[in-house]
Write a protein that holds these residues in place. Structure first.
Motif, short mmCIF file in Angstrom:
data_model
loop_
_atom_site.label_atom_id
_atom_site.label_comp_id
_atom_site.label_asym_id
_atom_site.label_seq_id
_atom_site.Cartn_x
_atom_site.Cartn_y
_atom_site.Cartn_z
N ALA A 1 12.58 -45.67 78.02
CA ALA A 1 13.54 -45.18 79.01
C ALA A 1 12.80 -44.55 80.19
N LEU A 2 13.50 -44.44 81.31
CA LEU A 2 12.91 -43.84 82.50
C LEU A 2 13.12 -42.33 82.55
N ASP A 3 14.06 -41.83 81.76
CA ASP A 3 14.31 -40.39 81.72
C ASP A 3 14.50 -39.98 80.27
N PRO A 4 13.52 -39.32 79.68
CA PRO A 4 12.28 -38.84 80.31
C PRO A 4 11.29 -39.97 80.59
N ASP A 5 10.47 -39.76 81.57
CA ASP A 5 9.49 -40.76 81.97
C ASP A 5 8.40 -40.83 80.91
N PRO A 6 8.16 -42.03 80.33
CA PRO A 6 7.10 -42.14 79.32
C PRO A 6 5.71 -41.81 79.85
N LEU A 7 5.53 -41.93 81.17
CA LEU A 7 4.23 -41.60 81.74
C LEU A 7 3.97 -40.10 81.72
N GLN A 8 5.01 -39.31 81.44
CA GLN A 8 4.80 -37.88 81.25
C GLN A 8 3.86 -37.64 80.07
N LEU A 9 4.04 -38.44 79.01
CA LEU A 9 3.17 -38.33 77.83
C LEU A 9 1.75 -38.75 78.18
N MET A 10 1.63 -39.81 78.99
CA MET A 10 0.31 -40.26 79.38
C MET A 10 -0.40 -39.20 80.22
N ALA A 11 0.35 -38.59 81.14
CA ALA A 11 -0.25 -37.54 81.97
C ALA A 11 -0.66 -36.35 81.12
N SER A 12 0.14 -36.01 80.12
CA SER A 12 -0.20 -34.88 79.24
C SER A 12 -1.46 -35.18 78.45
N ALA A 13 -1.61 -36.44 78.00
CA ALA A 13 -2.81 -36.81 77.26
C ALA A 13 -4.04 -36.75 78.17
N CYS A 14 -3.89 -37.22 79.40
CA CYS A 14 -5.03 -37.21 80.32
C CYS A 14 -5.38 -35.80 80.77
N ALA A 15 -4.43 -34.89 80.68
CA ALA A 15 -4.70 -33.52 81.09
C ALA A 15 -5.76 -32.86 80.22
N HIS A 16 -5.99 -33.39 79.02
CA HIS A 16 -7.00 -32.83 78.12
C HIS A 16 -8.41 -33.28 78.49
N ALA A 17 -8.52 -34.22 79.44
CA ALA A 17 -9.83 -34.68 79.88
C ALA A 17 -10.33 -33.78 81.00
N ASP A 18 -11.50 -33.19 80.80
CA ASP A 18 -12.09 -32.28 81.78
C ASP A 18 -13.03 -33.08 82.69
N ALA A 19 -12.58 -33.33 83.92
CA ALA A 19 -13.36 -34.17 84.83
C ALA A 19 -14.69 -33.51 85.19
N GLU A 20 -14.75 -32.19 85.20
CA GLU A 20 -15.99 -31.50 85.54
C GLU A 20 -17.07 -31.74 84.49
N LEU A 21 -16.66 -32.05 83.26
CA LEU A 21 -17.61 -32.36 82.20
C LEU A 21 -17.87 -33.85 82.08
N GLY A 22 -17.26 -34.63 82.96
CA GLY A 22 -17.45 -36.07 82.92
C GLY A 22 -16.48 -36.79 82.03
#
Length: 744
Positions: free
Chosen positions: A42-63
């Motif tokens: 479904a579009l609401d809630p947006d499934p990409l919200q889960l993807m963004a939450s998963a990517c939020a755990h990646a620390d870009a400063e650490l590579g």
């Protein structure tokens, strides 16, 4: 989880294994045969919200990073049809089923013979199995059970899909954790079918595509984009659409790059700015062809303009670029900057020999007595005749009354001021006729006239007797409190040395009408003078308005165009008391074009806001809060308020008149002045420019002007005392009679 031995060097902090990055890989495949359907997320809630939450755990400063790659290749209709027929044959061999149990055929002719013949006939429009009897009509559920999601519906576009997932981290456990987080996101598509990682499983150890016999193929496809999925797997557009779309408004994650909403491309006919004259630059735009270029609007299409949006988002930068470009194009420019920052930035770009003799700088914020300043005496009658006295009275009284917001509420103060200005204008005319323009009274003489009876009496002796009637009969009847209403605003001006020097010189060197006709570049800074800021702003703006009106009667082809820029329009509007609206409504026919900039259009007066929105032919809007965005979005067809709320710095949505028609709104990316006009930036030539401005305005040091105005104890009597002395020394033959004055 295996460790990739071919690691890229890493310069960030990586704990104990500094300099190494670990990669986890997984190829996702469909767990069941591909005709089994995935759930369309479904579009609401947006499934990409889960993807963004998963990517939020990646620390870009650490590579750390996570990449999900979805490759699609369209499948042709004939291939899908062949696949559908194959599924039907397999289903025919199995026979019909219900609740997981196979059913006997309706006529005993083999396992489901007639039933599946009818089903095949329905799927192929009767082209197969025709004439084999008239069994019962196949149900839609029977068809779906046989072919799954490959039913022959018109909108079912089918794609072959390849899904690759890759996570990078300084530690193998971190890389594996990131990989599993994103794999969990894919559960949102689980239904009759679901995504699972390809690869062997050894108990609790799941290396997925990191095993040596899968890793090379994975890396090659990931790096080159090669489409070679491990097996055939087809999906419909409906199943995969939620994964391919950009994040919607229902995705509230903070780590998502926003597109800023849907804004159409710039019109194809919008001119490209390459430095040619006759256009008003906008910034970088993207046309329908996808090419980014510097866009501009022909100056004849820009009658009035409005720049709206938050402070610091680039409104003044765009206005400054437009003003400088128009100046180099030969047009007159009048730039009113209450704070002065834009004026100071503009000066090093105006040092070109072709421009410096056109530059006029009025800066009433100067504090140094040695600083030089021009002169403006609104009461000056130099070069004028007796019948123009009423024009001077109207201009001065209108400007001062506007600054104080009198309107119709102060009839006595307006009457006193009108008669005072009338007397001083006649006195100025007399001084010019006597060959003494350096003894013309100034605005500050109004206070002396109202408060010094001896000085007033001596002045009136030298003027037509009809001017004395008010002062002898009416003025004494006013109560004592009427005069301070007039004098208090002049006393505010007297608190600033720079304003006293600018307004206290008898002979004007600033003439906005001449600046219009001669394509001058007028830069005005009206802040820093204290309580007199609003008064001087009102006077200058009213002077611009009257100068425009004075062009009435001039042939249209003989009028030179002047672009007037008013930064911080909200503050200026408060000082102008309605004359901004008058400029917008009346001066177009006289080739005076106002460009107004404001942070909060809702704080403009009602009449100014209506005039600005009604008459603007160029509207640019940048970031704004909800209320402001909602108001502006109504003037930008098809643009949602949320688009304006999310605009970043130096990003605009613009709409303009082009060839007589309003364009659809389009996105503009701002260009800084130092980028667009870098070749014209010559701060080393500022001394030459200052010398030119001194000549253009005949500027004098502030301290010297004040010494002449106020006088000193040794030599100078002061301007008003010098006027009095000159009048007392006039012989009877030099004193004009009533008839002489009226004839003059």
């Amino acid at each position: 989880m295996s460790i990739d031995l071919e690691k890229a060097p890493f310069t960030g902090e990586a704990g104990e294994d500094e300099g190494w990055l670990y990669v986890a890989r997984a190829e996702l495949v469909l767990a069941r045969p591909d005709h089994r359907q995935l759930t369309a997320a479904a579009l609401d809630p947006d499934p990409l919200q889960l993807m963004a939450s998963a990517c939020a755990h990646a620390d870009a400063e650490l590579g750390e990073e996570v990449q999900l790659v979805v490759d699609l290749v369209p499948v042709s209709g004939p291939r899908v049809a062949r696949r559908r027929r194959l599924l039907l044959r397999h289903a025919q061999q199995r026979g019909p089923s219900a609740f997981g149990e196979q059913l006997a055929s309706a006529d005993g002719a083999g396992p489901g013979g007639r039933w599946w013949s009818n089903a095949a006939g329905g799927l192929n429009a009767g082209g197969w199995g025709r004439g084999q009897g008239t069994g019962r009509v196949s149900r839609a559920s029977d068809l779906a059970a046989g072919v799954g999601k490959f039913l022959p519906v018109a909108d079912a576009q089918v794609f072959a899909v390849q899904v690759l997932l890759r996570a990078v981290a300084p530690h193998p456990a971190q890389a594996e954790g990131l990989l599993h987080r994103v794999m969990a996101v894919m559960d949102a598509w689980s239904g009759e079918n679901w995504w699972r990682p390809r690869g062997p499983r050894f108990g609790a150890w799941h290396p997925y595509s990191d095993v040596w016999w899968l890793r090379r193929s994975f890396d090659r496809r990931f790096e080159t984009g090669e489409f070679a999925p491990s097996r055939r797997q087809w999906v419909t557009g409906r199943e995969i659409a939620a994964l391919l779309k950009p994040p919607s408004v229902h995705c509230a994650a903070s780590n998502v790059v926003r597109t800023g909403g849907v804004v159409p491309a710039a019109p194809a006919q919008l001119p490209e700015w390459t430095g040619q004259p006759g256009v008003v630059p906008l910034g970088l735009v993207t046309g329908p062809d996808g090419r980014e270029r510097l866009g501009a609007v022909p100056q004849e299409d820009v009658l009035f303009g409005a720049g709206l949006g938050r402070s610091g988002f680039g409104k003044s930068e765009l206005a400054l670029l437009q003003a400088l470009t128009l100046a180099y194009g030969g047009f007159g420019v009048w730039f009113l900057d209450p704070h002065g920052a834009a004026v100071q930035r503009a000066l090093p770009y105006l040092t070109h020999p072709a421009l410096k003799d056109r530059v006029l700088l009025i800066d009433v914020s100067v504090k140094d007595p040695l600083a030089r300043i021009g002169a403006w005496n609104p009461l000056s009658m130099e070069g004028r005749e007796a019948h123009q006295v009423q024009e001077v009275v109207g201009a001065v009284v209108g400007g001062l009354a506007s600054a104080q917001g009198w309107g119709d509420r102060a009839p006595r103060a307006r009457a006193i001021l009108s008669h005072a200005v009338q007397v001083l204008a006649h006195l100025a005319l007399l001084m010019c006729e006597q060959g003494c323009p350096d003894l013309q009274p100034t605005l500050f003489s109004i206070t002396r006239l109202l408060t010094d009876e001896e000085w007033r009496t001596e002045i009136l002796k030298q003027l037509p007797k009809r001017l004395s009637r008010f002062w002898q009969q009416t003025f004494p009847q006013y109560e004592a409190g009427a005069v301070p209403v007039v004098t208090q605003m002049l006393e505010q001006l007297e608190t600033s040395d720079s304003l006293r020097a600018f307004l206290g010189q008898p002979r004007s060197t600033y003439d906005v009408r001449a600046a219009m006709d001669e394509n001058k570049i007028v830069l005005l800074r009206c802040s820093g003078s204290g309580s007199g800021d609003q008064i001087i702003t009102s006077l200058l703006l009213f002077d611009l308005f009257l100068a425009g009106l004075s062009r009435e009667g001039v042939e249209q082809e003989d009028l030179e165009t002047m672009f007037a820029f008013a930064d911080e329009l909200t503050a200026i509007d408060g000082a102008s008391r309605g004359y901004v609206a008058a400029i917008l409504e009346q001066l177009r026919k006289y080739e005076v074009r106002l460009m107004g900039l404001t942070q909060m259009v809702m704080r403009l007066s009602e009449e100014t806001r209506q005039a600005l929105m009604q008459n603007q032919s160029l509207l640019t809007a940048t970031g704004a809060d909800h209320n402001e965005a909602a108001f502006v979005a109504k003037r930008l067809d098809g643009i949602a308020p949320e688009v304006l709320e999310q605009l970043a710095k130096y990003q605009y949505v613009a709409s303009t008149m082009l060839d007589g028609e309003r364009t659809t709104p389009f996105r503009v990316r701002g260009v800084a002045v130092h980028q667009a006009l870098a070749d014209y930036y010559r701060p080393d030539l500022m001394p030459t420019l200052n010398e030119a401005i001194d000549r253009n305005l005949k500027r004098r040091p502030v301290g010297e002007v004040l010494r002449v105005l106020d006088g000193d104890e040794d030599q100078l009597p002061g301007l008003e005392n010098a006027i009095l002395t000159h009048l007392k020394n006039l012989t009877p033959t030099q004193t004009p009679t009533i008839e002489q004055s009226e004839v003059a």
